[in-house]
Write a protein that holds these residues in place. Structure first.
Motif, PDB file in Angstrom:
ATOM      1  N   PHE A 122       0.913  -1.351  -0.031  1.00 36.12           N
ATOM      2  CA  PHE A 122       0.011  -0.004   0.108  1.00 36.12           C
ATOM      3  C   PHE A 122       0.714   1.392   0.100  1.00 36.12           C
ATOM      4  CE2 PHE A 122      -1.810   3.367   2.522  1.00 36.12           C
ATOM      5  CZ  PHE A 122      -2.833   3.729   1.801  1.00 36.12           C
ATOM      6  N   PHE A 123       1.770   1.070   0.724  1.00 38.76           N
ATOM      7  CA  PHE A 123       2.563   2.504   0.964  1.00 38.76           C
ATOM      8  C   PHE A 123       3.557   2.665  -0.203  1.00 38.76           C
ATOM      9  CE2 PHE A 123       1.333   2.260   5.592  1.00 38.76           C
ATOM     10  CZ  PHE A 123       0.805   3.798   5.584  1.00 38.76           C
ATOM     11  N   ILE A 124       4.031   1.621  -0.721  1.00 35.98           N
ATOM     12  CA  ILE A 124       4.705   1.646  -1.987  1.00 35.98           C
ATOM     13  C   ILE A 124       3.915   2.128  -2.990  1.00 35.98           C
ATOM     14  CG2 ILE A 124       6.064   0.555  -3.899  1.00 35.98           C
ATOM     15  CD1 ILE A 124       7.296  -1.340  -1.555  1.00 35.98           C
ATOM     16  N   THR A 125       2.725   1.580  -3.256  1.00 34.96           N
ATOM     17  CA  THR A 125       1.677   2.217  -4.167  1.00 34.96           C
ATOM     18  C   THR A 125       1.456   3.694  -4.053  1.00 34.96           C
ATOM     19  OG1 THR A 125       0.916   0.185  -4.493  1.00 34.96           O
ATOM     20  CG2 THR A 125      -0.548   1.967  -5.350  1.00 34.96           C
ATOM     21  N   LEU A 126       1.095   4.175  -2.786  1.00 40.48           N
ATOM     22  CA  LEU A 126       1.018   5.543  -2.367  1.00 40.48           C
ATOM     23  C   LEU A 126       2.171   6.321  -2.789  1.00 40.48           C
ATOM     24  CD1 LEU A 126      -1.175   7.430  -1.081  1.00 40.48           C
ATOM     25  CD2 LEU A 126       0.338   7.125   0.926  1.00 40.48           C
ATOM     26  N   GLY A 127       3.636   6.115  -2.313  1.00 39.83           N
ATOM     27  CA  GLY A 127       4.599   6.818  -2.816  1.00 39.83           C
ATOM     28  C   GLY A 127       4.770   6.690  -4.166  1.00 39.83           C
ATOM     29  N   LEU A 128       4.477   5.901  -4.920  1.00 37.11           N
ATOM     30  CA  LEU A 128       4.666   6.143  -6.636  1.00 37.11           C
ATOM     31  C   LEU A 128       3.739   6.767  -6.961  1.00 37.11           C
ATOM     32  CD1 LEU A 128       6.492   4.926  -8.746  1.00 37.11           C
ATOM     33  CD2 LEU A 128       4.441   3.103  -8.840  1.00 37.11           C
ATOM     34  N   LEU A 129       2.521   6.925  -6.577  1.00 35.60           N
ATOM     35  CA  LEU A 129       1.392   7.641  -7.089  1.00 35.60           C
ATOM     36  C   LEU A 129       1.695   9.121  -6.830  1.00 35.60           C
ATOM     37  CD1 LEU A 129      -1.671   5.934  -6.322  1.00 35.60           C
ATOM     38  CD2 LEU A 129      -0.910   6.251  -8.469  1.00 35.60           C
TER      39      LEU A 129
END
Length: 81
Positions: free
Chosen positions: A50-57
């Motif tokens: 979740f946090f990798i996806t959030l950071g990437l977005l």
């Protein structure tokens, strides 16, 4: 100039979120599954994913904002400036 700085700040924030998620996910997986005999990766952790996806977005949105501000500034600049 404010949009460019905002986009660069978003890019930096996204990179920090992703790095923190990768470090935290690696520590979580190394601590919870140490010696279990099964291979785990960072993508096996739901919170890390979740946090990798959030950071990437956040990073990608910041990149888009910065590029738009940069080209808008250079193409439509006033020659008297």
């Amino acid at each position: 100039m404010k949009k460019l700085a905002f986009g660069l700040t978003m890019m930096l924030s996204g990179a920090i979120i992703m790095a923190g998620a990768m470090i935290g996910g690696g520590l979580e997986i190394g601590g919870l599954n140490a010696g279990s005999g099964t291979w785990y990766t960072i993508s096996d952790s739901a919170s890390t994913r979740f946090f990798i996806t959030l950071g990437l977005l956040v990073f990608i949105v910041g990149l888009i904002v910065a590029v738009i501000a940069l080209f808008q500034r250079s193409i439509v600049s006033n020659p008297k400036d």
